[in-house]
Every structure is written in C-alpha cells, then in structure tokens.
Design a protein around this motif. Structure first.
Motif, mmCIF file in Angstrom:
data_model
loop_
_atom_site.group_PDB
_atom_site.id
_atom_site.type_symbol
_atom_site.label_atom_id
_atom_site.label_comp_id
_atom_site.label_asym_id
_atom_site.label_seq_id
_atom_site.Cartn_x
_atom_site.Cartn_y
_atom_site.Cartn_z
ATOM 1 N N GLU A 1 0.833 -1.200 0.000
ATOM 2 C CA GLU A 1 0.000 0.000 0.000
ATOM 3 C C GLU A 1 0.869 1.252 0.000
ATOM 4 O OE1 GLU A 1 -4.059 1.251 2.179
ATOM 5 O OE2 GLU A 1 -2.400 0.917 3.558
ATOM 6 N N ARG A 2 0.477 2.226 -0.824
ATOM 7 C CA ARG A 2 1.205 3.481 -0.884
ATOM 8 C C ARG A 2 0.734 4.407 0.241
ATOM 9 N NH1 ARG A 2 0.326 5.054 -7.130
ATOM 10 N NH2 ARG A 2 -1.744 4.229 -6.625
ATOM 11 N N VAL A 3 1.690 5.062 0.884
ATOM 12 C CA VAL A 3 1.382 6.004 1.956
ATOM 13 C C VAL A 3 2.121 7.306 1.675
ATOM 14 C CG1 VAL A 3 0.799 4.350 3.763
ATOM 15 C CG2 VAL A 3 3.204 4.895 3.326
ATOM 16 N N VAL A 4 1.685 8.370 2.343
ATOM 17 C CA VAL A 4 2.170 9.717 2.028
ATOM 18 C C VAL A 4 3.335 10.115 2.929
ATOM 19 C CG1 VAL A 4 1.536 12.160 1.928
ATOM 20 C CG2 VAL A 4 -0.088 10.417 1.154
ATOM 21 N N PHE A 5 4.335 10.728 2.301
ATOM 22 C CA PHE A 5 5.492 11.285 3.001
ATOM 23 C C PHE A 5 5.561 12.789 2.728
ATOM 24 C CE2 PHE A 5 6.399 6.871 2.657
ATOM 25 C CZ PHE A 5 7.353 6.541 3.612
ATOM 26 N N LEU A 6 6.126 13.509 3.686
ATOM 27 C CA LEU A 6 6.319 14.951 3.554
ATOM 28 C C LEU A 6 7.714 15.291 4.061
ATOM 29 C CD1 LEU A 6 4.677 17.701 2.959
ATOM 30 C CD2 LEU A 6 4.596 17.880 5.454
ATOM 31 N N ASP A 7 8.562 15.818 3.172
ATOM 32 C CA ASP A 7 9.917 16.164 3.559
ATOM 33 C C ASP A 7 10.308 17.528 3.004
ATOM 34 O OD1 ASP A 7 11.073 14.044 5.174
ATOM 35 O OD2 ASP A 7 10.847 12.751 3.417
ATOM 36 N N LYS A 8 11.189 18.195 3.726
ATOM 37 C CA LYS A 8 11.665 19.513 3.316
ATOM 38 C C LYS A 8 12.482 19.392 2.028
ATOM 39 C CE LYS A 8 12.025 23.910 4.581
ATOM 40 N NZ LYS A 8 13.007 24.343 5.594
ATOM 41 N N MET A 9 12.347 20.395 1.160
ATOM 42 C CA MET A 9 13.188 20.484 -0.026
ATOM 43 C C MET A 9 13.645 21.929 -0.183
ATOM 44 S SD MET A 9 10.477 20.244 -3.227
ATOM 45 C CE MET A 9 11.590 20.992 -4.429
ATOM 46 N N GLU A 10 14.669 22.117 -0.986
ATOM 47 C CA GLU A 10 15.194 23.472 -1.162
ATOM 48 C C GLU A 10 15.936 23.593 -2.483
ATOM 49 O OE1 GLU A 10 18.649 24.616 1.202
ATOM 50 O OE2 GLU A 10 18.817 22.523 1.903
ATOM 51 N N ILE A 11 16.107 24.841 -2.918
ATOM 52 C CA ILE A 11 16.979 25.155 -4.036
ATOM 53 C C ILE A 11 18.189 25.854 -3.452
ATOM 54 C CG2 ILE A 11 17.218 26.297 -6.262
ATOM 55 C CD1 ILE A 11 15.028 24.234 -6.284
ATOM 56 N N LYS A 12 19.359 25.267 -3.602
ATOM 57 C CA LYS A 12 20.573 25.838 -3.043
ATOM 58 C C LYS A 12 21.027 27.054 -3.865
ATOM 59 C CE LYS A 12 22.272 21.757 -0.649
ATOM 60 N NZ LYS A 12 22.170 22.404 0.674
ATOM 61 N N SER A 13 21.998 27.777 -3.350
ATOM 62 C CA SER A 13 22.441 29.020 -3.984
ATOM 63 C C SER A 13 22.972 28.804 -5.396
ATOM 64 C CB SER A 13 23.512 29.697 -3.117
ATOM 65 O OG SER A 13 24.628 28.841 -2.921
ATOM 66 N N ASP A 14 23.479 27.591 -5.687
ATOM 67 C CA ASP A 14 23.991 27.303 -7.034
ATOM 68 C C ASP A 14 22.909 26.764 -7.962
ATOM 69 O OD1 ASP A 14 23.584 24.771 -6.032
ATOM 70 O OD2 ASP A 14 25.619 24.050 -6.392
ATOM 71 N N GLY A 15 21.642 26.751 -7.493
ATOM 72 C CA GLY A 15 20.530 26.290 -8.318
ATOM 73 C C GLY A 15 20.227 24.813 -8.194
#
Length: 379
Positions: free
Chosen positions: A349-363
C-alpha cells in the motif's frame, strides 16, 4: 510558517520514540526552563498514491490523490499543519451517465483560480471503439469549494493526442496556461541501447516507454493551443548519466517498461524546474529526478545530482517506491516535497510522506528525504 528557534548554552536531550502520522512534543529542559518543540514523523496517516497538496491561502491545506477511500473518483483531506489530516470524504464522482470517465481514476491536482477550484485528473475514456486496455485521457472538473463537489466542465477529455495520457500538471504565467502530461507506455515500444541490452539478455523482446509532454491550454480549459512539445524521455544510450537510475525497472527485471511521468513544474530565479518520476510505480525503484530550462516548454536538461529522491534500504532504511511527488509552497518561502512511498509496515500500500526540499544558492534542487525519523513541524 516554520519558526526556527536558536538556543545558547543549552544542552539538548533528544527523546526518540516518535509515532508516525502524528505530531509529538519534546521537552527541552535546563534548570527551570521548559521549551516545547513539536515534531512529526513519516509516513503521514493518509493512504494516497500520487499525493497533491493545495495551499488554499485561507490557513488551510487540502490533499488529493489516487485511492484514499474514494470509489470511481477522488477523496480529499484537510489540515492546518500539514501533518494531522481530516478526511473530508469523496469530492468528485466519476463513472456516471454524464461522465466521460468510467474507471482508472488517477492523480488529481487542484488549483485555485479566481476563487474557483479546478481539478485536473486522469481516467479511462469510455469512448473506446477499439477496446484498448489503456484508453487514458485527462479531464477537468470545477467547484466553488476545495471539498467539492467537483463537476466535470465538459462531457469529454480536454483533448485526444492519439495515444493514452496520464498525470496532468498545470502551470500558468503571463496570461498563458500550460498542461504537462505523460504519454503512457502502452503500445509505445522504443529502440534504445537499454532495449537492445535487455533483448540480448533474453529478458524482454521490447521496452515500452512513457514520455513527458507540454502544451498550451485554452484559457477555458476546453482544449489545447498548438501541438504538444516533448519535454522529457528516458535516456537512449547506456553511457548517459541518467541511464542507470532511470532504467532500474528493466535492469532489475521488474517489467519491460521505462517511465518519465508524474511531472511537476515551477519557476525559481527565472529557471523552470521540472521534477519527474522514473521506473515502475508498483516497484521498489520508483524514484524522482528533475530537469531545468529557461523556457516553460523546454528544452530541458536533466540534473547531475539525480535522483533526488529514491529508496533508502541500501542505507539501512525501510522506504521504497518513492515517487509521483508534488510541492507545497509555504507562505514564508519554504518548500516541502509531498510524495508516496512504501515501508515494511505499509507493505504494497502506498502512503504519504512529507519532507523539506530546497533550491541551493547554485541552483541545485535537494530533497531532504525519505525520512522516517523525527522532523521539525512545518509550523
């Protein structure tokens, strides 16, 4: 809004023992000081595939996805903190006499435009004179509430490109709307060095592929303007830097298909980022990469640090099948990656995850996941 607290001269004792799917409080003590830090742990208590979270701009968030208790349609959940979710029931009903769609309801995404809510989704088109097993198309339904009911705007899909399509994603700027979708693998065999290699191994006679396209939408969502443009496809050569991770469904002998699907596009510092999923959605190797462009319809260049989200069992973790992500844009500028995956406990069964993401200064785009340990609450 996420609040970051800084502590000076404080010894922090982290108490481990977090239950997944709910927020917990950790007490940090020094002398008479007591400070509470709220955390959460993945997976969330939502059994969706292909999750999408709408920031409604009213202090509430709404999640939509495949499954989640819906029958012939889609359900929704609501939350004020992105972690604790309330079931709102079924918000769209297909497979009715009026509906163009009769089964295989997948990957809804909901956008708030001028006070109305528009749901773009994939489903099987009942108009199927050649009785194709995969006759998937994309449609749109409208509501004045994020909890529906969503009513189909038209009695047919948005358009028929001549092949089955899934995984709608919509982007707009400058008065123009763009629809992105994945051409299904069905009856789409493609020659490549990977296909030749698999044939020489005696594993598969052919390898079918799915490709991501983009096309301009009519402002009333009744059709498209111009011809679709190819944005992403699996690598053709074995020495391509993306070939190893994007071909695991074949090289791990899961299935004779390679995917680029579940795309989501956004703009950051004048660069268009398109995240996408590769490999078999039901397998362990489903993973996420991204590509960039200076134009919403490409050409796109895949990133050197792909994949940015994948299984972690080779690192001692328990998460597999990470993919079909979307992005939650917070009011304070933070970004969270919402995606589905599997754990030992969830099984298939598929379940939901939530994690932080970002764009670093170099893109460079980075997803800080998959995680199952305690994470700071988004708020």
């Amino acid at each position: 809004m996420r609040i970051l607290a800084k502590y000076s001269g404080v010894v922090l004792l982290v108490l481990i023992g977090f239950e997944s799917c709910s927020s917990k409080e950790t007490k940090l003590e020094e002398s008479d000081e007591v400070l509470e830090v709220k955390t959460y742990a993945n997976p969330l208590d939502v059994a969706f595939g292909d999750p999408f979270i709408l920031n409604d701009g009213e202090g509430k968030y709404y999640m939509y996805g495949t499954g989640g208790g819906a029958k012939d349609g889609f359900a929704a959940y609501s939350s004020a903190n992105l972690v604790d979710w309330k079931f709102e029931g079924q918000v769209y009903q297909g497979n009715t006499e009026e509906s163009w769609a009769n089964k295989f309801f997948w990957a809804p995404e909901v956008y708030k435009i001028d006070g109305n809510y528009y749901m773009f989704f994939s489903a099987q088109w009942r108009v199927n004179p050649t009785n194709e097993e995969e006759n998937f198309m994309i449609g749109v339904a409208k509501s004045d509430s994020p909890t529906g009911p969503f009513i189909e705007m038209y009695d047919k899909p948005i358009f028929d490109p001549g092949y089955p399509i899934i995984d709608a994603n919509v982007y707009w700027e400058g008065g123009k709307y763009y629809l992105y979708y994945s051409r299904a693998c069905y009856k789409h065999p493609v020659e490549s060095e990977v296909a030749e290699w698999a044939r020489e191994k005696g594993w598969y006679d052919e390898i079918e592929e799915s490709w991501v396209y983009g096309v301009e939408l009519k402002p009333d969502f009744s059709g498209v303007i111009g011809e679709p443009v190819l944005c992403l496809r699996p690598p053709v050569t074995m020495d391509d830097a993306q070939a190893e991770w994007e071909s695991r469904s074949v090289t791990k002998q899961e299935i004779n298909r390679r995917w680029t699907e579940g795309s989501v596009i956004f703009k950051h510092d004048d660069i268009y980022y398109m995240m996408y999923s590769s490999n078999y959605y039901a397998g362990e190797n489903y993973a996420v990469g991204y590509a960039t462009s200076s134009n919403p319809l490409g050409p796109f260049t895949k990133a050197a640090n792909n994949p940015v989200l994948e299984l972690n069992t080779h690192k001692g973790g328990e998460v597999t099948g990470t993919g079909h992500n979307n992005i939650v844009f917070m009011d304070n500028g933070d970004m969270y990656c919402v995606y589905h995956g599997r754990t030992k406990e969830s099984g298939p069964e598929r379940v939901v995850f939530l994690d932080k993401m970002e764009i670093k200064s170099d893109g460079t785009l980075v997803v800080h996941g998959p995680t199952t340990t305690a994470q700071d609450m988004p708020f």
